[in-house]
Design a protein around this motif. Structure first.
Motif, short mmCIF file in Angstrom:
data_model
loop_
_atom_site.label_atom_id
_atom_site.label_comp_id
_atom_site.label_asym_id
_atom_site.label_seq_id
_atom_site.Cartn_x
_atom_site.Cartn_y
_atom_site.Cartn_z
N GLY A 263 0.77 -1.23 0.00
CA GLY A 263 0.00 0.00 0.00
C GLY A 263 0.80 1.28 0.00
N ILE A 264 2.01 1.27 -0.53
CA ILE A 264 2.82 2.49 -0.57
C ILE A 264 2.76 3.13 -1.95
N LYS A 265 3.16 4.41 -2.01
CA LYS A 265 3.29 5.12 -3.27
C LYS A 265 4.73 5.60 -3.40
N PRO A 266 5.51 4.99 -4.29
CA PRO A 266 6.89 5.44 -4.49
C PRO A 266 6.93 6.73 -5.29
N ASP A 267 8.13 7.27 -5.46
CA ASP A 267 8.32 8.47 -6.28
C ASP A 267 8.75 8.12 -7.70
N ILE A 268 9.50 7.04 -7.81
CA ILE A 268 9.98 6.57 -9.12
C ILE A 268 9.85 5.05 -9.14
N ILE A 269 9.42 4.52 -10.27
CA ILE A 269 9.32 3.07 -10.47
C ILE A 269 10.16 2.70 -11.69
N THR A 270 11.05 1.74 -11.53
CA THR A 270 11.77 1.21 -12.68
C THR A 270 11.21 -0.15 -13.04
N PHE A 271 11.17 -0.45 -14.33
CA PHE A 271 10.58 -1.70 -14.79
C PHE A 271 11.29 -2.16 -16.06
N ALA A 272 11.12 -3.43 -16.40
CA ALA A 272 11.69 -3.99 -17.63
C ALA A 272 11.06 -5.35 -17.90
N LYS A 273 11.82 -6.40 -17.68
CA LYS A 273 11.51 -7.80 -17.95
C LYS A 273 10.07 -8.11 -18.40
N GLY A 274 9.11 -8.07 -17.47
CA GLY A 274 7.76 -8.47 -17.79
C GLY A 274 6.99 -7.52 -18.68
N THR A 275 7.57 -6.36 -19.00
CA THR A 275 6.90 -5.41 -19.87
C THR A 275 6.67 -6.01 -21.25
N THR A 276 7.66 -6.73 -21.75
CA THR A 276 7.54 -7.38 -23.06
C THR A 276 7.81 -8.88 -22.98
N CYS A 277 8.07 -9.37 -21.77
CA CYS A 277 8.36 -10.80 -21.55
C CYS A 277 9.50 -11.31 -22.42
N GLY A 278 10.47 -10.43 -22.68
CA GLY A 278 11.66 -10.86 -23.39
C GLY A 278 11.51 -10.96 -24.90
N TYR A 279 10.34 -10.71 -25.44
CA TYR A 279 10.16 -10.85 -26.88
C TYR A 279 10.98 -9.79 -27.62
N ILE A 280 11.09 -8.61 -27.05
CA ILE A 280 12.01 -7.56 -27.48
C ILE A 280 12.41 -6.81 -26.21
N GLN A 281 13.63 -6.28 -26.19
CA GLN A 281 14.11 -5.61 -24.99
C GLN A 281 13.38 -4.29 -24.77
N LEU A 282 12.97 -4.05 -23.52
CA LEU A 282 12.34 -2.78 -23.17
C LEU A 282 12.35 -2.60 -21.66
N GLY A 283 12.69 -1.41 -21.22
CA GLY A 283 12.61 -1.05 -19.82
C GLY A 283 12.08 0.36 -19.70
N GLY A 284 12.00 0.87 -18.48
CA GLY A 284 11.52 2.23 -18.34
C GLY A 284 11.61 2.77 -16.93
N VAL A 285 11.45 4.07 -16.84
CA VAL A 285 11.43 4.80 -15.58
C VAL A 285 10.13 5.59 -15.52
N ALA A 286 9.30 5.31 -14.54
CA ALA A 286 8.06 6.06 -14.35
C ALA A 286 8.26 7.03 -13.20
N VAL A 287 7.81 8.28 -13.38
CA VAL A 287 8.00 9.31 -12.36
C VAL A 287 6.66 9.96 -12.02
#
Length: 440
Positions: A263-287
């Protein structure tokens, strides 16, 4: 090509990551579908680590493949400064799945450069230079992300970058203190972190970054109250909280993002792997909207040639929509209960199993020489006899493919796994744990 030719090319012309190169004998993949992989001889293996905990939707997902094909027919690449339909639509979709405080996304190539850019953004926004991260963490192996990393894979980067500070994880199993409750453990670790923040001068600290649930370094699940306490420390001292959701995001823990479990709210979220499940590389930074607004009038000093690659974003749109439309979280929560129950039974049954930790379809089996002393099966950062390699080999003989780290066996199957498939594979793990019992 023949199987032996593929192996020869691999050995002769590739540097294989995290490996001594002499004597490599890779399993050659001939085809893959769902949770399974087949070698050229027709032997079937079960992908019980979702490769590197990124193939959340398994192999051969037609929705993702067709989305990539459709985008390729339009255009394969366009620079980050151009308007791109899949890039904008994916950013909009992902933002809608995050807390209402979030505003914009910077796309990257993978998890490591997502974390690199997250700390750059934090430093630019706060004007501070120190970043806290944990010892049992892995945030990537590039220079900045490698300095965030706490485990032995950071050693080749040392001496490190000034301003990177490490703190201890809430690793209750290894703590010499017998806590009376989960709350007592959370309070202890939060208090120690706050003390360290004060000692380091809070006005110099830009961010605290942590894997919401520690991944390969033991699936360390924070006690309730811990993440809430870290959030309070950040609020008290004006520090940004960055959650690394590279491995735990997109349903792995039974929530779309792991931080939702607390139940927390961060300031920044980083993500990658499951975004595309490895079919093509992709990551990101959400602010957050506040951080995004800062860069309306201040230069965002971040950039990548392949930021928001159209093919990757098309794959991401298909992938994230697949999670939602096919109610993948429901399956994770159902199978997660079964996985946890089985692993707990293994802990009771096998003398080599010191602890098991599981949340959703992410779990670790911690192997020990002695349950009373908790002596690890192999020393931290070392495996001179190749013990864990032998354990992994026994699993592979039975078609159970995963990876080990330190004295842990990771079990993190694709999120599409069925009850029958899970039961079949856990029987193999049970058998191998019996062999480990004999080893000690």
């Amino acid at each position: 090509m023949s199987e032996q030719s593929v192996k020869a090319n691999h050995r002769d012309y590739n540097l294989q990551s995290w490996s001594k190169q002499k004597g490599l004998d890779p399993i050659v993949m001939d085809k893959a579908e769902g949770i399974y992989i087949w070698d050229p001889s027709g032997k079937r293996y079960s992908d019980m680590s979702s490769q590197l905990v990124n193939m959340n939707l398994g192999h051969g997902n037609r929705a993702i493949i067709d989305a990539i094909k459709a985008q390729a027919e339009k255009y394969c690449y366009i620079g980050p400064s151009y308007g791109s339909e899949p890039r904008g639509e994916l950013a909009k979709l992902l933002t809608s799945l995050m807390p209402d405080t979030f505003g914009k996304i910077l796309f990257t190539n993978a998890g490591a450069d997502a974390n690199e850019n997250a700390i750059k953004i934090a430093k630019q926004f706060t004007g501070r230079y120190k970043v806290f991260s944990r010892y049992r963490s892995y945030h990537g192996s590039s220079f900045g992300a490698g300095n965030l990393t706490g485990e032995p894979r950071r050693y080749p980067l040392e001496p490190g970058i000034p301003g990177f500070v490490k703190f201890f994880d809430p690793y209750i199993y290894r703590e010499p203190i017998n806590f009376e409750s989960e709350k007592a453990a959370a309070d202890y670790y939060v208090a120690k972190l706050r003390e360290q923040v004060i000692y380091e001068n809070p006005t110099t600290i830009a961010a605290i970054i942590l894997e919401t649930v520690t991944g390969s370094n033991g699936v360390i699940i924070p006690p309730d109250g811990y993440l809430q306490g870290v959030r309070k420390i950040c609020d008290e001292f004006g520090i940004l909280l960055i959650v690394d959701e590279v491995m735990m995001g997109y349903g792995r823990t039974g929530k779309m993002f792991a931080f939702e479990n607390w139940g927390i709210k961060p300031d920044i979220i980083t993500f990658a792997k499951g975004t595309t499940c490895g079919y093509i590389q992709l990551g990101g930074v959400a602010v957050t909207k506040t951080i995004a607004a800062y860069f309306d009038d201040n230069l965002l000093s971040c950039g990548l040639t392949y930021s928001g690659h159209p093919l990757a974003c098309a794959a991401g749109l298909a992938c994230v929509n697949y999670y939602i439309e096919n109610k993948i979280l429901d399956n994770v929560n159902a199978r997660g209960v079964e996985l946890k129950a089985s692993l707990n039974s293994f802990k009771e049954k096998h003398k080599s199993v010191g602890d098991v930790r599981a949340i959703g379809l992410m779990s670790a089996v911690e192997l020990v020489k002695d349950k009373k002393t908790k002596e690890a099966l192999v020393p931290y950062g070392k495996d001179p006899q190749g013990t864990m390699k032998k354990v992994n080999g026994e699993l592979a003989k039975r078609g159970f493919m995963t990876y080990t780290h330190e004295n842990m066996i990771l079990v993190a199957p694709p999120l599409i796994i069925t009850a029958d498939q899970l039961k079949e594979e856990l029987a193999k793990l049970d058998e191998v744990l019996g062999i480990v019992d004999g080893m000690i």
